[in-house]
Design a protein around this motif. Structure first.
Motif, mmCIF file in Angstrom:
data_model
loop_
_atom_site.group_PDB
_atom_site.id
_atom_site.type_symbol
_atom_site.label_atom_id
_atom_site.label_comp_id
_atom_site.label_asym_id
_atom_site.label_seq_id
_atom_site.Cartn_x
_atom_site.Cartn_y
_atom_site.Cartn_z
ATOM 1 N N GLU A 130 0.832 -1.202 0.000
ATOM 2 C CA GLU A 130 0.000 0.000 0.000
ATOM 3 C C GLU A 130 0.865 1.250 0.000
ATOM 4 O O GLU A 130 1.836 1.362 0.744
ATOM 5 C CB GLU A 130 -0.912 0.011 1.228
ATOM 6 C CG GLU A 130 -1.879 1.177 1.215
ATOM 7 C CD GLU A 130 -2.925 1.088 2.308
ATOM 8 O OE1 GLU A 130 -3.724 2.025 2.439
ATOM 9 O OE2 GLU A 130 -2.943 0.076 3.033
ATOM 10 N N ARG A 131 0.520 2.191 -0.855
ATOM 11 C CA ARG A 131 1.270 3.437 -0.944
ATOM 12 C C ARG A 131 0.720 4.428 0.072
ATOM 13 O O ARG A 131 -0.492 4.517 0.255
ATOM 14 C CB ARG A 131 1.149 4.006 -2.364
ATOM 15 C CG ARG A 131 1.621 3.031 -3.421
ATOM 16 C CD ARG A 131 1.429 3.596 -4.806
ATOM 17 N NE ARG A 131 1.677 2.575 -5.810
ATOM 18 C CZ ARG A 131 1.617 2.796 -7.118
ATOM 19 N NH1 ARG A 131 1.315 3.984 -7.563
ATOM 20 N NH2 ARG A 131 1.848 1.826 -7.975
ATOM 21 N N PRO A 132 1.584 5.189 0.715
ATOM 22 C CA PRO A 132 1.097 6.119 1.733
ATOM 23 C C PRO A 132 0.268 7.244 1.128
ATOM 24 O O PRO A 132 0.571 7.739 0.040
ATOM 25 C CB PRO A 132 2.391 6.674 2.355
ATOM 26 C CG PRO A 132 3.421 6.507 1.286
ATOM 27 C CD PRO A 132 3.052 5.258 0.551
ATOM 28 N N VAL A 133 -0.785 7.644 1.821
ATOM 29 C CA VAL A 133 -1.611 8.768 1.387
ATOM 30 C C VAL A 133 -1.406 9.900 2.392
ATOM 31 O O VAL A 133 -1.747 9.771 3.566
ATOM 32 C CB VAL A 133 -3.103 8.386 1.327
ATOM 33 C CG1 VAL A 133 -3.934 9.597 0.911
ATOM 34 C CG2 VAL A 133 -3.314 7.235 0.350
ATOM 35 N N ILE A 134 -0.780 10.985 1.932
ATOM 36 C CA ILE A 134 -0.544 12.139 2.793
ATOM 37 C C ILE A 134 -1.831 12.951 2.817
ATOM 38 O O ILE A 134 -2.284 13.458 1.795
ATOM 39 C CB ILE A 134 0.624 13.004 2.275
ATOM 40 C CG1 ILE A 134 1.846 12.124 1.986
ATOM 41 C CG2 ILE A 134 0.950 14.104 3.260
ATOM 42 C CD1 ILE A 134 2.340 11.331 3.173
ATOM 43 N N ASP A 310 -2.616 20.280 2.797
ATOM 44 C CA ASP A 310 -1.772 19.138 2.421
ATOM 45 C C ASP A 310 -0.403 19.580 1.920
ATOM 46 O O ASP A 310 0.519 18.765 1.849
ATOM 47 C CB ASP A 310 -2.455 18.310 1.319
ATOM 48 C CG ASP A 310 -3.532 17.396 1.871
ATOM 49 O OD1 ASP A 310 -3.587 17.228 3.104
ATOM 50 O OD2 ASP A 310 -4.319 16.853 1.070
ATOM 51 N N ILE A 311 -0.260 20.863 1.571
ATOM 52 C CA ILE A 311 0.989 21.334 0.972
ATOM 53 C C ILE A 311 2.168 21.161 1.919
ATOM 54 O O ILE A 311 3.212 20.601 1.561
ATOM 55 C CB ILE A 311 0.857 22.807 0.521
ATOM 56 C CG1 ILE A 311 -0.171 22.902 -0.615
ATOM 57 C CG2 ILE A 311 2.210 23.362 0.084
ATOM 58 C CD1 ILE A 311 -0.485 24.318 -1.054
ATOM 59 N N GLU A 312 2.012 21.606 3.169
ATOM 60 C CA GLU A 312 3.104 21.491 4.129
ATOM 61 C C GLU A 312 3.407 20.020 4.431
ATOM 62 O O GLU A 312 4.580 19.623 4.496
ATOM 63 C CB GLU A 312 2.766 22.228 5.426
ATOM 64 C CG GLU A 312 3.905 22.204 6.435
ATOM 65 C CD GLU A 312 3.631 23.070 7.660
ATOM 66 O OE1 GLU A 312 4.462 23.051 8.584
ATOM 67 O OE2 GLU A 312 2.588 23.761 7.678
ATOM 68 N N HIS A 317 7.104 15.413 3.688
ATOM 69 C CA HIS A 317 7.204 14.008 3.266
ATOM 70 C C HIS A 317 8.298 13.839 2.219
ATOM 71 O O HIS A 317 9.137 12.926 2.317
ATOM 72 C CB HIS A 317 5.851 13.542 2.704
ATOM 73 C CG HIS A 317 5.919 12.247 1.968
ATOM 74 N ND1 HIS A 317 6.037 11.021 2.599
ATOM 75 C CD2 HIS A 317 5.907 11.971 0.630
ATOM 76 C CE1 HIS A 317 6.086 10.053 1.701
ATOM 77 N NE2 HIS A 317 6.010 10.604 0.497
ATOM 78 N N PHE A 318 8.308 14.727 1.211
ATOM 79 C CA PHE A 318 9.288 14.601 0.141
ATOM 80 C C PHE A 318 10.693 14.995 0.590
ATOM 81 O O PHE A 318 11.691 14.456 0.093
ATOM 82 C CB PHE A 318 8.848 15.410 -1.080
ATOM 83 C CG PHE A 318 7.722 14.774 -1.850
ATOM 84 C CD1 PHE A 318 7.893 13.547 -2.457
ATOM 85 C CD2 PHE A 318 6.481 15.392 -1.928
ATOM 86 C CE1 PHE A 318 6.863 12.936 -3.153
ATOM 87 C CE2 PHE A 318 5.436 14.792 -2.621
ATOM 88 C CZ PHE A 318 5.627 13.553 -3.232
ATOM 89 N N ILE A 319 10.788 15.929 1.519
ATOM 90 C CA ILE A 319 12.105 16.270 2.065
ATOM 91 C C ILE A 319 12.703 15.054 2.766
ATOM 92 O O ILE A 319 13.877 14.712 2.576
ATOM 93 C CB ILE A 319 12.008 17.477 3.025
ATOM 94 C CG1 ILE A 319 11.788 18.773 2.231
ATOM 95 C CG2 ILE A 319 13.278 17.595 3.874
ATOM 96 C CD1 ILE A 319 11.535 19.982 3.090
ATOM 97 N N GLU A 320 11.898 14.384 3.592
ATOM 98 C CA GLU A 320 12.376 13.179 4.284
ATOM 99 C C GLU A 320 12.774 12.094 3.296
ATOM 100 O O GLU A 320 13.745 11.367 3.509
ATOM 101 C CB GLU A 320 11.277 12.655 5.224
ATOM 102 C CG GLU A 320 11.049 13.523 6.442
ATOM 103 C CD GLU A 320 12.291 13.639 7.321
ATOM 104 O OE1 GLU A 320 12.953 12.604 7.545
ATOM 105 O OE2 GLU A 320 12.616 14.764 7.739
ATOM 106 N N LYS A 330 18.262 19.362 3.785
ATOM 107 C CA LYS A 330 18.048 19.305 5.237
ATOM 108 C C LYS A 330 16.601 19.606 5.609
ATOM 109 O O LYS A 330 15.945 18.856 6.319
ATOM 110 C CB LYS A 330 18.977 20.292 5.942
ATOM 111 C CG LYS A 330 20.465 20.057 5.675
ATOM 112 C CD LYS A 330 20.942 18.729 6.229
ATOM 113 C CE LYS A 330 22.459 18.559 5.992
ATOM 114 N NZ LYS A 330 22.936 17.241 6.460
ATOM 115 N N SER A 331 16.124 20.759 5.146
ATOM 116 C CA SER A 331 14.776 21.194 5.521
ATOM 117 C C SER A 331 14.334 22.283 4.558
ATOM 118 O O SER A 331 15.015 22.562 3.566
ATOM 119 C CB SER A 331 14.765 21.713 6.962
ATOM 120 O OG SER A 331 15.646 22.841 7.075
#
Length: 340
Positions: A130-134, A310-312, A317-320, A330-331
């Motif tokens: 299952e793919r994560p849903v943010i 959902d933007i933040e 999520h993509f940074i991690e 980093k951030s």
């Protein structure tokens, strides 16, 4: 895996055919024009083509191949000891390039890698992770509530949404939260299937059904039996195929191309589109009866611009995700986040 070779040098053509033939079925041509005509009628997994040819250059061949069959990989042969053309080929969608003089063993090694890649792609159909849903925005939380409800049923689902909204992710989520989660999830983009191959791709074919059908093959419907079939960009199904697909939905049975045995398939169907299908129906581009068969339970995924909360969450999520690949990430600054 079938290979199409286009090489105007007759001697090199014969040498490469002899080497490749030991591992894969191959058809060889010295004329790119004749080869492309054959490609339009038959599916090939790989096209190997010279770049410098009098009738047509290899980059044009590459463009034509990708137009006819986007899933066909292309390896280009470039001469004169330079790599500029090869790099340009990669940019335009080629799998790889090799320099002259051609080492047949090296070429076969690349073909084996493509075969492994295609096998892995095929296996993804049955990898039910299952793919994560943010999901932080109320609009998206409502979508997830609908997903949870319909997952426990066998109802046919129609997912609406613009390109990039995550229609396949939601379809996978429905599958993984259903009683069919341990069975295949087959995901197909209808826009990527050549019109004259639609029937054989969906229903499969028997050996000898057409030129190049050297063995029987199951279609996507049969592969999805007892699981879920997800048809993305459903509006792209050709009109002449819509009646055949509708018949399958009514009977839950079909014939392979060239076959005489009726095959049943127990599938859960999920379709998706980024087009207003009701308008396509009015224009005569989509069958009304098929539309109502598909549009039993509708889920409309809002675009990100309508899901500001959902933007933040997606940004973090993509940074991690990507800072594991690039340690310099980093951030994100507050100003950058505000601009998003």
């Amino acid at each position: 895996m079938k290979v199409l070779l286009i090489e105007d040098d007759q001697t090199l053509n014969k040498v490469l055919q002899k080497a490749i033939k030991k591992e894969y079925p191959i058809d060889g041509f010295t004329s790119p024009i004749k080869a492309l005509k054959i490609l339009e009628q038959n599916y090939y997994d790989v096209v190997v083509s010279d770049i410098q040819m009098p009738e047509m250059d290899g980059l044009t061949v590459l463009d034509r191949v990708k137009t006819v069959s986007s899933e066909t990989e292309v390896i280009l042969i470039t001469g004169y000891g330079t790599t500029e053309e090869g790099v340009e080929a990669i940019k335009r969608g080629a799998y790889d390039y090799i320099l002259k003089p051609v080492d047949a063993y090296h070429l076969c090694s690349k073909l084996r890698k493509i075969n492994e890649l295609k096998t892995l792609r095929q296996s993804r159909f049955t990898m039910n992770n299952e793919r994560p849903v943010i999901c932080e925005d109320p609009n998206m939380k409502f979508v997830m509530e609908l997903t949870e409800k319909v997952a426990q049923t066998l109802t046919t689902v129609m997912i609406l949404g613009e390109t990039g909204t995550g229609k396949e992710v939601i379809a996978n989520c429905i599958h993984m939260r259903s009683q069919r989660k341990n069975s295949p999830f087959i995901s197909i983009n209808c826009a990527n299937i050549q019109e004259n191959l639609f029937e054989s791709e969906l229903f499969g074919f028997e050996k000898g059904a057409f030129t190049g059908a050297d063995k029987s093959r199951k279609g996507y419907i049969e592969l999805a039996s007892e699981g879920t079939l997800f048809l993305d960009e459903i509006a792209e199904i050709p009109l002449n195929m819509q009646s055949k697909f509708l018949r399958f939905l009514e009977e839950r049975a079909f014939y392979r191309v060239g076959g005489e045995k009726k095959i049943t398939a127990d599938i859960r169907l999920i379709a998706a589109t980024n087009q207003p299908l009701n308008k396509n129906v009015k224009l005569g581009a989509f069958r009304e009866d098929l539309y109502y068969r598909l549009n039993v339970f509708e889920i409309d995924i809002p675009p990100l611009r309508q899901r500001p909360k959902d933007i933040e969450a997606l940004t973090h999520h993509f940074i991690e995700k990507f800072k594991r690949i690039n340690t310099r990430i980093k951030s994100i600054s507050e100003d950058a986040l505000t601009n998003l």
